[in-house]
Scaffold this motif. Structure first.
Motif, PDB file in Angstrom:
ATOM      1  N   VAL A  96      17.418  15.548  26.030  1.00 30.85           N
ATOM      2  CA  VAL A  96      16.571  16.745  26.166  1.00 30.85           C
ATOM      3  C   VAL A  96      17.031  17.612  27.366  1.00 30.85           C
ATOM      4  O   VAL A  96      17.252  18.798  27.208  1.00 30.85           O
ATOM      5  CB  VAL A  96      14.948  16.423  26.438  1.00 30.85           C
ATOM      6  N   PRO A  97      17.114  17.128  28.547  1.00 30.38           N
ATOM      7  CA  PRO A  97      17.454  17.997  29.722  1.00 30.38           C
ATOM      8  C   PRO A  97      18.689  18.891  29.623  1.00 30.38           C
ATOM      9  O   PRO A  97      19.442  18.211  29.469  1.00 30.38           O
ATOM     10  CB  PRO A  97      17.330  16.988  30.810  1.00 30.38           C
ATOM     11  N   CYS A  99      19.219  21.627  32.523  1.00 30.60           N
ATOM     12  CA  CYS A  99      19.320  21.550  34.210  1.00 30.60           C
ATOM     13  C   CYS A  99      18.545  20.343  34.595  1.00 30.60           C
ATOM     14  O   CYS A  99      18.575  19.637  35.552  1.00 30.60           O
ATOM     15  CB  CYS A  99      18.924  22.777  34.834  1.00 30.60           C
ATOM     16  N   GLY A 100      17.456  20.112  34.030  1.00 27.51           N
ATOM     17  CA  GLY A 100      16.435  18.845  34.219  1.00 27.51           C
ATOM     18  C   GLY A 100      15.121  19.213  35.302  1.00 27.51           C
ATOM     19  O   GLY A 100      14.386  18.471  35.503  1.00 27.51           O
ATOM     20  N   TYR A 101      15.362  20.355  35.858  1.00 23.73           N
ATOM     21  CA  TYR A 101      14.185  20.810  36.988  1.00 23.73           C
ATOM     22  C   TYR A 101      12.774  20.491  36.228  1.00 23.73           C
ATOM     23  O   TYR A 101      11.936  20.012  36.918  1.00 23.73           O
ATOM     24  CB  TYR A 101      14.530  21.977  37.549  1.00 23.73           C
ATOM     25  N   CYS A 102      12.409  21.094  35.207  1.00 23.80           N
ATOM     26  CA  CYS A 102      11.235  21.140  34.727  1.00 23.80           C
ATOM     27  C   CYS A 102      10.958  19.836  33.806  1.00 23.80           C
ATOM     28  O   CYS A 102       9.497  19.589  33.569  1.00 23.80           O
ATOM     29  CB  CYS A 102      11.085  22.293  33.723  1.00 23.80           C
ATOM     30  N   GLN A 103      11.556  19.007  33.582  1.00 25.77           N
ATOM     31  CA  GLN A 103      11.324  17.956  32.792  1.00 25.77           C
ATOM     32  C   GLN A 103      10.385  16.872  33.171  1.00 25.77           C
ATOM     33  O   GLN A 103       9.609  16.501  32.215  1.00 25.77           O
ATOM     34  CB  GLN A 103      12.898  17.303  32.575  1.00 25.77           C
ATOM     35  N   PRO A 104      10.416  16.577  34.449  1.00 24.72           N
ATOM     36  CA  PRO A 104       9.293  15.698  34.565  1.00 24.72           C
ATOM     37  C   PRO A 104       7.878  16.447  34.432  1.00 24.72           C
ATOM     38  O   PRO A 104       6.881  15.647  33.917  1.00 24.72           O
ATOM     39  CB  PRO A 104       9.390  15.600  36.345  1.00 24.72           C
ATOM     40  N   GLY A 105       7.660  17.566  34.718  1.00 24.73           N
ATOM     41  CA  GLY A 105       6.416  18.171  34.339  1.00 24.73           C
ATOM     42  C   GLY A 105       6.044  18.080  32.759  1.00 24.73           C
ATOM     43  O   GLY A 105       4.988  17.978  32.091  1.00 24.73           O
ATOM     44  N   PHE A 106       7.206  18.550  32.037  1.00 29.06           N
ATOM     45  CA  PHE A 106       7.135  18.371  30.388  1.00 29.06           C
ATOM     46  C   PHE A 106       6.743  16.785  30.193  1.00 29.06           C
ATOM     47  O   PHE A 106       6.067  16.813  29.139  1.00 29.06           O
ATOM     48  CB  PHE A 106       8.474  18.757  29.952  1.00 29.06           C
ATOM     49  N   MET A 107       7.417  15.938  30.714  1.00 30.03           N
ATOM     50  CA  MET A 107       7.229  14.577  30.248  1.00 30.03           C
ATOM     51  C   MET A 107       5.849  13.954  30.561  1.00 30.03           C
ATOM     52  O   MET A 107       5.126  13.536  29.667  1.00 30.03           O
ATOM     53  CB  MET A 107       8.196  13.651  30.811  1.00 30.03           C
ATOM     54  N   MET A 108       5.333  14.832  31.856  1.00 28.94           N
ATOM     55  CA  MET A 108       3.958  14.318  32.169  1.00 28.94           C
ATOM     56  C   MET A 108       2.772  15.059  31.269  1.00 28.94           C
ATOM     57  O   MET A 108       1.915  14.284  30.782  1.00 28.94           O
ATOM     58  CB  MET A 108       3.660  14.433  33.581  1.00 28.94           C
ATOM     59  N   ALA A 109       3.174  16.277  30.818  1.00 26.90           N
ATOM     60  CA  ALA A 109       2.294  16.811  29.713  1.00 26.90           C
ATOM     61  C   ALA A 109       2.342  16.287  28.547  1.00 26.90           C
ATOM     62  O   ALA A 109       1.339  16.050  28.009  1.00 26.90           O
ATOM     63  CB  ALA A 109       2.544  18.439  29.949  1.00 26.90           C
ATOM     64  N   THR A 110       3.500  15.907  28.093  1.00 30.80           N
ATOM     65  CA  THR A 110       3.728  15.250  26.832  1.00 30.80           C
ATOM     66  C   THR A 110       2.844  13.897  26.713  1.00 30.80           C
ATOM     67  O   THR A 110       2.164  13.353  25.879  1.00 30.80           O
ATOM     68  CB  THR A 110       5.166  15.252  26.382  1.00 30.80           C
ATOM     69  N   ALA A 111       3.140  12.913  27.877  1.00 34.69           N
ATOM     70  CA  ALA A 111       2.179  11.640  28.020  1.00 34.69           C
ATOM     71  C   ALA A 111       0.901  11.988  27.737  1.00 34.69           C
ATOM     72  O   ALA A 111       0.306  11.148  27.125  1.00 34.69           O
ATOM     73  CB  ALA A 111       2.745  10.940  29.250  1.00 34.69           C
ATOM     74  N   ALA A 112       0.374  12.897  28.428  1.00 35.95           N
ATOM     75  CA  ALA A 112      -1.033  13.116  28.542  1.00 35.95           C
ATOM     76  C   ALA A 112      -1.618  13.371  26.772  1.00 35.95           C
ATOM     77  O   ALA A 112      -2.337  13.005  26.175  1.00 35.95           O
ATOM     78  CB  ALA A 112      -1.385  14.295  29.354  1.00 35.95           C
ATOM     79  N   ASN A 131       4.135  24.422  29.308  1.00 32.92           N
ATOM     80  CA  ASN A 131       5.142  24.457  30.414  1.00 32.92           C
ATOM     81  C   ASN A 131       6.221  25.299  29.987  1.00 32.92           C
ATOM     82  O   ASN A 131       6.600  25.986  28.760  1.00 32.92           O
ATOM     83  CB  ASN A 131       5.594  23.172  30.638  1.00 32.92           C
ATOM     84  N   ILE A 132       6.940  25.781  31.070  1.00 39.59           N
ATOM     85  CA  ILE A 132       8.088  26.815  30.783  1.00 39.59           C
ATOM     86  C   ILE A 132       9.324  26.300  31.183  1.00 39.59           C
ATOM     87  O   ILE A 132       9.559  25.240  32.260  1.00 39.59           O
ATOM     88  CB  ILE A 132       8.056  27.935  31.740  1.00 39.59           C
ATOM     89  N   CYS A 133      10.508  26.278  30.433  1.00 39.09           N
ATOM     90  CA  CYS A 133      11.792  25.832  30.546  1.00 39.09           C
ATOM     91  C   CYS A 133      12.841  27.019  30.659  1.00 39.09           C
ATOM     92  O   CYS A 133      12.989  27.621  29.666  1.00 39.09           O
ATOM     93  CB  CYS A 133      12.067  24.726  29.400  1.00 39.09           C
ATOM     94  N   ARG A 134      13.543  27.270  31.667  1.00 38.21           N
ATOM     95  CA  ARG A 134      14.265  28.463  31.761  1.00 38.21           C
ATOM     96  C   ARG A 134      15.519  27.970  30.924  1.00 38.21           C
ATOM     97  O   ARG A 134      16.246  29.288  30.781  1.00 38.21           O
ATOM     98  CB  ARG A 134      14.748  28.517  33.277  1.00 38.21           C
ATOM     99  N   CYS A 135      15.854  26.985  30.701  1.00 37.53           N
ATOM    100  CA  CYS A 135      17.142  26.689  29.827  1.00 37.53           C
ATOM    101  C   CYS A 135      16.802  26.643  28.370  1.00 37.53           C
ATOM    102  O   CYS A 135      17.615  26.514  27.661  1.00 37.53           O
ATOM    103  CB  CYS A 135      17.601  25.125  30.249  1.00 37.53           C
ATOM    104  N   ALA A 136      15.669  26.671  28.159  1.00 39.04           N
ATOM    105  CA  ALA A 136      15.034  27.006  26.515  1.00 39.04           C
ATOM    106  C   ALA A 136      15.433  25.678  25.668  1.00 39.04           C
ATOM    107  O   ALA A 136      15.999  25.937  24.655  1.00 39.04           O
ATOM    108  CB  ALA A 136      15.725  28.165  25.950  1.00 39.04           C
ATOM    109  N   THR A 137      15.168  24.464  26.218  1.00 40.22           N
ATOM    110  CA  THR A 137      15.486  23.144  25.512  1.00 40.22           C
ATOM    111  C   THR A 137      14.423  23.059  24.628  1.00 40.22           C
ATOM    112  O   THR A 137      14.153  21.754  24.360  1.00 40.22           O
ATOM    113  CB  THR A 137      15.751  22.172  26.557  1.00 40.22           C
ATOM    114  N   TYR A 138      13.593  23.957  24.457  1.00 39.86           N
ATOM    115  CA  TYR A 138      12.234  24.091  23.533  1.00 39.86           C
ATOM    116  C   TYR A 138      12.494  22.867  22.353  1.00 39.86           C
ATOM    117  O   TYR A 138      11.642  22.040  21.826  1.00 39.86           O
ATOM    118  CB  TYR A 138      11.710  25.118  23.373  1.00 39.86           C
ATOM    119  N   TYR A 139      13.575  23.290  21.470  1.00 37.84           N
ATOM    120  CA  TYR A 139      13.751  22.615  20.250  1.00 37.84           C
ATOM    121  C   TYR A 139      14.032  21.190  20.372  1.00 37.84           C
ATOM    122  O   TYR A 139      13.242  20.314  19.542  1.00 37.84           O
ATOM    123  CB  TYR A 139      14.989  23.241  19.697  1.00 37.84           C
ATOM    124  N   ARG A 140      14.852  20.697  21.320  1.00 38.47           N
ATOM    125  CA  ARG A 140      14.995  19.367  21.748  1.00 38.47           C
ATOM    126  C   ARG A 140      13.736  18.595  22.093  1.00 38.47           C
ATOM    127  O   ARG A 140      13.452  17.528  21.835  1.00 38.47           O
ATOM    128  CB  ARG A 140      16.187  19.293  22.475  1.00 38.47           C
TER     129      ARG A 140
END
Length: 168
Positions: A96-97, A99-112, A131-140
């Protein structure tokens, strides 16, 4: 003000000058847990998402006084290399990642989300993972969220109670 927190299973008693200090800065600066990221500072992007008593919160705008006496989980406490959380495993499987910057937030939101909804639909994901991902990895991420939910369902079906009862 004295604050008592349980962060990733460890008890902390902290002296905080301002009770309105965002929980993000307490976690990052006082506890040196750098996985939770600062993004926008306005609770819009979700890079700072962590859990307080199991609920996903945007820690950049969540005053530490509201976390007093509660359990806080950061990305560092979600899982580890030997026993990754289903979300972490799914993120790796689906690469998924970017650049990876936003990924911890996405993972925490997903776990909840998957803790409350073990079989989220695409609509559930759209409604809850904002959450927002500047790299647009939304599909993955969407594929990984469905995989994480599947892994969580499998994990829950193999709890000791189910195994004791002969369920597998």
């Amino acid at each position: 003000m004295k604050i008592a927190l349980q962060v990733n299973g460890e008890h902390h008693s902290l002296e905080i000058a301002d009770e309105n200090t965002p929980l993000l800065w307490v976690v990052r600066d006082l506890l040196n847990l750098k996985g939770t990221k600062f993004g926008c500072g306005k609770a819009a992007c979700g890079a700072c998402t962590l859990h307080v008593d199991g609920e996903a919160v945007r820690s950049c705008s969540y005053a530490v006084k509201f976390a007093d006496g509660k359990k806080v989980t950061t990305i560092e406490g979600l899982g580890n290399e030997e026993a990754p959380h289903p979300v972490q495993q799914a993120w790796l499987e689906h690469v998924v990642p970017q650049c990876g910057y936003c990924q911890p937030g996405f993972m925490m939101a997903t776990a909840a989300l998957i803790s409350k909804n073990p079989k989220p639909t695409d609509e559930d994901i759209d409604k809850n993972i904002i959450n927002i991902c500047r790299c647009a990895t939304y599909y993955r991420m969407r594929k990984a969220i469905h995989r994480a939910a599947e892994l969580e369902r499998q994990r829950l079906s193999l709890t000791p109670k189910n195994i004791e009862n002969g369920e597998e």
